[in-house]
Design an enzyme around this catalytic site. Structure first.
Site, PDB file in Angstrom:
ATOM      1  N   ARG A 108       0.798  -1.230   0.000  1.00 57.88           N
ATOM      2  CA  ARG A 108       0.000   0.000   0.000  1.00 57.88           C
ATOM      3  C   ARG A 108       0.833   1.283   0.000  1.00 57.88           C
ATOM      4  O   ARG A 108       0.280   2.369  -0.110  1.00 57.88           O
ATOM      5  CB  ARG A 108      -0.934  -0.001   1.217  1.00 57.88           C
ATOM      6  CG  ARG A 108      -2.006  -1.076   1.130  1.00 57.88           C
ATOM      7  CD  ARG A 108      -3.014  -0.927   2.240  1.00 57.88           C
ATOM      8  NE  ARG A 108      -4.137  -1.843   2.055  1.00 57.88           N
ATOM      9  CZ  ARG A 108      -5.177  -1.909   2.870  1.00 57.88           C
ATOM     10  NH1 ARG A 108      -5.234  -1.102   3.914  1.00 57.88           N
ATOM     11  NH2 ARG A 108      -6.156  -2.758   2.650  1.00 57.88           N
ATOM     12  N   HIS A 136       0.908  -3.989   6.310  1.00 60.96           N
ATOM     13  CA  HIS A 136       1.724  -2.787   6.379  1.00 60.96           C
ATOM     14  C   HIS A 136       2.527  -2.755   7.666  1.00 60.96           C
ATOM     15  O   HIS A 136       2.446  -3.673   8.490  1.00 60.96           O
ATOM     16  CB  HIS A 136       0.893  -1.512   6.206  1.00 60.96           C
ATOM     17  CG  HIS A 136      -0.387  -1.485   6.983  1.00 60.96           C
ATOM     18  ND1 HIS A 136      -0.444  -1.635   8.346  1.00 60.96           N
ATOM     19  CD2 HIS A 136      -1.673  -1.309   6.582  1.00 60.96           C
ATOM     20  CE1 HIS A 136      -1.691  -1.550   8.751  1.00 60.96           C
ATOM     21  NE2 HIS A 136      -2.465  -1.363   7.710  1.00 60.96           N
ATOM     22  N   VAL A 231     -11.534  -7.357   8.612  1.00 54.48           N
ATOM     23  CA  VAL A 231     -11.362  -6.540   7.401  1.00 54.48           C
ATOM     24  C   VAL A 231     -10.091  -5.705   7.505  1.00 54.48           C
ATOM     25  O   VAL A 231     -10.004  -4.588   7.004  1.00 54.48           O
ATOM     26  CB  VAL A 231     -12.592  -5.641   7.151  1.00 54.48           C
ATOM     27  CG1 VAL A 231     -13.781  -6.469   6.743  1.00 54.48           C
ATOM     28  CG2 VAL A 231     -12.921  -4.799   8.383  1.00 54.48           C
ATOM     29  N   CYS A 237      -5.840   1.858  12.713  1.00 56.58           N
ATOM     30  CA  CYS A 237      -6.585   2.101  11.470  1.00 56.58           C
ATOM     31  C   CYS A 237      -7.868   2.880  11.729  1.00 56.58           C
ATOM     32  O   CYS A 237      -8.368   3.570  10.841  1.00 56.58           O
ATOM     33  CB  CYS A 237      -6.947   0.779  10.802  1.00 56.58           C
ATOM     34  SG  CYS A 237      -5.555  -0.193  10.232  1.00 56.58           S
TER      35      CYS A 237
END
Length: 248
Positions: A108, A136, A231, A237
């Site tokens: 990403r 990540h 998810v 996040c």
């Protein structure tokens, strides 16, 4: 060293923003060969009570980026938006320690995104860290306190930590937890509360929770995150830390 304090947390999954007050000279980067290296960045101008925001692009749907942008503008924060179509930068790949930035190069985030971050925050060191076998960088690490990096036990996590240690001029303390996902936590420096740490709940990661319980100087707040985890939604996040006064 003082990390960013929190006055409000909002959930904007995948619409990540990066925050740091301007301060000192920086260095960092990555060579054309792809190997991590450190190089000097030009010094940035000092600023008082200025917070820069970089609205990240990459795989974030544009509507989410625009929604985040409107929120930041309503808080009277400066915004630096990436316009390079070749650049990708996910907030989950950006670890700000209070002294410098570590940027994970992952699915990403690419080198160009890291370069734009370095150009935006010229007063801070920006070093790139290859990310393997993880979504990540903050899939297996985060800041758990001033000068304290929480890190997972996997080979990928430990390899990334070694890279960060080699790249930095500063020696950080580390808190190693058995589970990579549990290493993603949220540290808050709140004047009225002191050191506050949001971490994954004991029912999810009991062994890692025992490690966090050793932080006697922290107010520990366990958070259940099983559903969002499905998810790829880690604690960081789903939060944006904003360094503002209490009237916010």
């Amino acid at each position: 060293m003082r990390l960013l304090s929190l006055t409000r947390v909002r959930a904007f999954p995948y619409s990540k923003c990066l925050c740091a007050p301007l301060g000192k000279d920086g260095h960092g980067g990555r060579g054309s060969s792809g190997e991590a290296q450190t190089s000097r960045l030009p010094p940035g101008a000092a600023a008082e009570r200025v917070t820069e925001r970089t609205v990240s692009r990459g795989r974030c749907p544009r509507l989410r980026v625009e929604a985040m942008k409107r929120v930041l503008e309503s808080l009277n924060l400066n915004i630096v938006e990436m316009i390079d179509e070749n650049a990708t930068l996910d907030g989950g790949d950006v670890l700000f320690t209070g002294r410098e930035f570590f940027v994970g190069l992952s699915r990403r985030t690419n080198q160009r995104g890291a370069e734009i971050l370095a150009d935006t925050f010229k007063d801070y060191a920006v070093s790139t860290v290859p990310v393997h076998d993880a979504l990540h960088l903050k899939s297996f690490c985060s800041m758990a306190g001033p000068n304290l990096i929480a890190i997972g036990s996997s080979e990928a996590a430990q390899k990334a930590l070694k890279t960060m240690q080699q790249m930095s001029d500063h020696r950080y303390d580390k808190l190693t937890v058995p589970d990579d996902a549990a290493a993603n936590c949220i540290y808050l420096n709140i004047p009225s509360k002191g050191h506050v740490l949001l971490h994954r709940a004991p029912e999810e990661y009991p062994e890692s929770a025992k490690v966090f319980e050793k932080l006697k100087d922290h107010m520990l707040i366990p958070i259940a995150n099983t559903e969002l985890d499905k998810v790829d939604g880690s604690l960081t996040c789903c939060s944006v830390l904003i360094n503002k006064t209490s009237e916010l």
